[in-house]
Design an enzyme around this catalytic site. Sequence first.
Site, PDB file in Angstrom:
ATOM      1  N   HIS A   1     -66.127  43.595 -27.790  1.00  0.00           N
ATOM      2  CA  HIS A   1     -64.692  43.689 -27.552  1.00  0.00           C
ATOM      3  C   HIS A   1     -64.370  45.017 -26.913  1.00  0.00           C
ATOM      4  O   HIS A   1     -65.002  46.019 -27.240  1.00  0.00           O
ATOM      5  CB  HIS A   1     -63.904  43.543 -28.873  1.00  0.00           C
TER       6      HIS A   1
ATOM      7  N   ASP B   1     -63.197  34.879 -31.090  1.00  0.00           N
ATOM      8  CA  ASP B   1     -63.595  33.593 -30.517  1.00  0.00           C
ATOM      9  C   ASP B   1     -64.896  33.046 -31.094  1.00  0.00           C
ATOM     10  O   ASP B   1     -65.268  31.915 -30.806  1.00  0.00           O
ATOM     11  CB  ASP B   1     -63.755  33.735 -28.994  1.00  0.00           C
TER      12      ASP B   1
HETATM   13  N1  CMC Z   1     -73.662  40.195 -24.857  1.00  0.00           N
HETATM   14  C1  CMC Z   1     -74.586  41.084 -24.401  1.00  0.00           C
HETATM   15  N2  CMC Z   1     -74.300  42.341 -23.988  1.00  0.00           N
HETATM   16  C2  CMC Z   1     -73.019  42.711 -24.036  1.00  0.00           C
HETATM   17  C3  CMC Z   1     -72.006  41.859 -24.493  1.00  0.00           C
HETATM   18  C4  CMC Z   1     -72.361  40.557 -24.922  1.00  0.00           C
HETATM   19  N3  CMC Z   1     -71.438  39.709 -25.369  1.00  0.00           N
HETATM   20  N4  CMC Z   1     -70.807  42.497 -24.427  1.00  0.00           N
HETATM   21  C5  CMC Z   1     -71.065  43.713 -23.929  1.00  0.00           C
HETATM   22  N5  CMC Z   1     -72.401  43.852 -23.707  1.00  0.00           N
HETATM   23  C6  CMC Z   1     -73.083  45.057 -23.234  1.00  0.00           C
HETATM   24  C7  CMC Z   1     -72.909  45.266 -21.729  1.00  0.00           C
HETATM   25  O1  CMC Z   1     -73.921  44.643 -20.996  1.00  0.00           O
HETATM   26  C8  CMC Z   1     -72.934  46.770 -21.637  1.00  0.00           C
HETATM   27  O2  CMC Z   1     -74.269  47.153 -21.760  1.00  0.00           O
HETATM   28  P1  CMC Z   1     -74.811  48.465 -20.963  1.00  0.00           P
HETATM   29  O3  CMC Z   1     -74.066  49.623 -21.534  1.00  0.00           O
HETATM   30  O4  CMC Z   1     -76.280  48.484 -21.240  1.00  0.00           O
HETATM   31  O5  CMC Z   1     -74.488  48.223 -19.510  1.00  0.00           O
HETATM   32  C9  CMC Z   1     -72.220  47.240 -22.906  1.00  0.00           C
HETATM   33  O6  CMC Z   1     -72.447  46.166 -23.864  1.00  0.00           O
HETATM   34  C10 CMC Z   1     -70.731  47.468 -22.739  1.00  0.00           C
HETATM   35  O7  CMC Z   1     -70.155  46.276 -22.193  1.00  0.00           O
HETATM   36  P2  CMC Z   1     -68.920  46.261 -21.218  1.00  0.00           P
HETATM   37  O8  CMC Z   1     -68.934  44.979 -20.465  1.00  0.00           O
HETATM   38  O9  CMC Z   1     -68.878  47.538 -20.432  1.00  0.00           O
HETATM   39  O10 CMC Z   1     -67.718  46.292 -22.275  1.00  0.00           O
HETATM   40  P3  CMC Z   1     -66.239  45.921 -21.971  1.00  0.00           P
HETATM   41  O11 CMC Z   1     -65.421  46.622 -22.977  1.00  0.00           O
HETATM   42  O12 CMC Z   1     -65.922  46.120 -20.529  1.00  0.00           O
HETATM   43  O13 CMC Z   1     -66.214  44.327 -22.231  1.00  0.00           O
HETATM   44  C11 CMC Z   1     -66.071  42.215 -23.284  1.00  0.00           C
HETATM   45  C12 CMC Z   1     -65.748  43.718 -23.387  1.00  0.00           C
HETATM   46  C13 CMC Z   1     -65.331  41.475 -24.400  1.00  0.00           C
HETATM   47  C14 CMC Z   1     -65.588  41.660 -21.938  1.00  0.00           C
HETATM   48  C15 CMC Z   1     -67.593  42.010 -23.424  1.00  0.00           C
HETATM   49  O14 CMC Z   1     -68.031  42.479 -24.676  1.00  0.00           O
HETATM   50  C16 CMC Z   1     -68.033  40.555 -23.235  1.00  0.00           C
HETATM   51  O15 CMC Z   1     -68.264  40.127 -22.090  1.00  0.00           O
HETATM   52  N6  CMC Z   1     -68.132  39.742 -24.355  1.00  0.00           N
HETATM   53  C17 CMC Z   1     -68.419  38.335 -24.241  1.00  0.00           C
HETATM   54  C18 CMC Z   1     -67.167  37.562 -23.887  1.00  0.00           C
HETATM   55  C19 CMC Z   1     -66.232  37.433 -25.061  1.00  0.00           C
HETATM   56  O16 CMC Z   1     -66.625  37.107 -26.172  1.00  0.00           O
HETATM   57  N7  CMC Z   1     -64.936  37.659 -24.798  1.00  0.00           N
HETATM   58  C20 CMC Z   1     -63.889  37.497 -25.806  1.00  0.00           C
HETATM   59  C21 CMC Z   1     -63.230  38.786 -26.149  1.00  0.00           C
HETATM   60  S1  CMC Z   1     -62.196  38.626 -27.629  1.00  0.00           S
HETATM   61  C22 CMC Z   1     -60.932  37.534 -27.182  1.00  0.00           C
HETATM   62  C23 CMC Z   1     -59.911  38.186 -26.368  1.00  0.00           C
HETATM   63  O17 CMC Z   1     -60.053  38.277 -25.142  1.00  0.00           O
HETATM   64  O18 CMC Z   1     -58.906  38.628 -26.942  1.00  0.00           O
END
Ligand code: CMC
Length: 428
Positions: free
Chosen positions: A307, A364
């Site tokens: 998140h 989710d």
């Molecule tokens: N699986 C594997 N690796 C992950 C995941 C995941 N679900 N989420 C983040 N990472 C890794 C990412 O690859 C990165 O690694 P590194 O530092 O080595 O490059 C690190 O963790 C930070 O990730 P980020 O994408 O920079 O983080 P963010 O804050 O931009 O993204 C997120 C947050 C929710 C988009 C992301 O965690 C994600 O894609 N999760 C899966 C989709 C999901 O479950 N979304 C629902 C969110 S809750 C409902 C709502 O939207 O309110």
Amino acid sequence: MSESAKLVLGGETIELPIIVGTENEKAIDIRALRGQTGFITYDPGYKNTGATESAITFLDGEKGILRYRGYSIEELCENASFLEVAYLILEGELPNKEQYAAFEKEITYHTLIHEDVKHVFDAFPNGAHPMGQLQIILSMMAGFYPDSLNPHRSKEDVKRTIVRLIAKMPTMVAMIQKKNNGHPLVYPKNELGYVENFLRMTFGQVTEDYEIDPVFVKAMNKLLILHADHEQNCSASTVRLVGSSNANLYASISAGVAALWGPLHGGANQKVLEMLEAIKEDGGDTDKWLAKAKDKNDPFRLMGFGHRVYKNFDPRALIIKQSADEILDKLGIEDPVLEIAKKLEEKALKDPYFADRKLFPNVDFYSGIIYRAMGFPVEMFTVLFALGRLPGWISQWKEMRETKQPIGRPRQVYTGKNARDFVAMNKR
Ligand code: CMC
């Protein structure tokens, strides 16, 4: 004198005011920065940008706190109805008995959808995604209610639009599910409560009485409350941004639906269940899928994990996980996918990849298991998220308008070509 920040730029010191929120959240006010120095700030994805002050929702990602208007989601889930929470989010205070009765009456009065809306379904191909359908129907509403086109009209007009939206949304969602199933529509029955009416319109049949299951009502109520607002997330920011150009409320909410649809945001609930199913079909080897999620050459991410703001746990996920257990138990359903979800969570939490990046199950991760147990098709999951999020989007839009915020318009750092002379390339 109130606190300020000093920024040294090219030998010159600029003083920038500090804004402090009621929970002691602090922000450096950079509004004067460009005028004084020519510099802008750079923050792709707005990871560290406060776009507004807001009095609706408080969230502490480190401590896993989420409150609407000061009330914890844990307490609201236990004690309030979704409609009460909607009122709270919109008006700032919980309704008293008279206020609640008046609000409920108004909502029930506006539940019908114009019959002409049915024609739009003829234009959708079979199996069209419900989020696309919802988006279209929402923006169509402005056509039926032209008094909503100008968001500056009287307070009464704006209030009527808000009531219409909250009242009609369950009817729209139920309509979409019925149309997707090829079943005749079940019209609203206005003496029923908001959630009860929605369940009847969705799962009832025109030919039979529908027995409302209190277990479903409780679960649905909780899920809707948990999704009701989440401060400046991607879809709420979209609603604010679109609304900031004076676009009407229906168009702004429709844009919010589009933003929510993405799998990184609300669309994750559908993707989680598809992922869990795929793991089950693949033999249930959770280690293999965790390895895929960690592999930087593999685009797969563990859906329902991680998140932007929660960095220890998502308080909504804790409540939902408990609910999933309770509901499956009460309905006597044994869902192998729940076991896979629990196994994945347990292993991921012990894995340094997830621990180091502070990746935990989000809202989710378990919600789809409940929706499925209730009988919703998987493509409907994100629409249910939208149904819950509606009061939050509207409040964000309302607050943005009432505090007279300017049109949203970020800056950029240009990295393209410098000015050059035109040469007619196609004549060479
Ligand atoms: N699986 C594997 N690796 C992950 C995941 C995941 N679900 N989420 C983040 N990472 C890794 C990412 O690859 C990165 O690694 P590194 O530092 O080595 O490059 C690190 O963790 C930070 O990730 P980020 O994408 O920079 O983080 P963010 O804050 O931009 O993204 C997120 C947050 C929710 C988009 C992301 O965690 C994600 O894609 N999760 C899966 C989709 C999901 O479950 N979304 C629902 C969110 S809750 C409902 C709502 O939207 O309110």
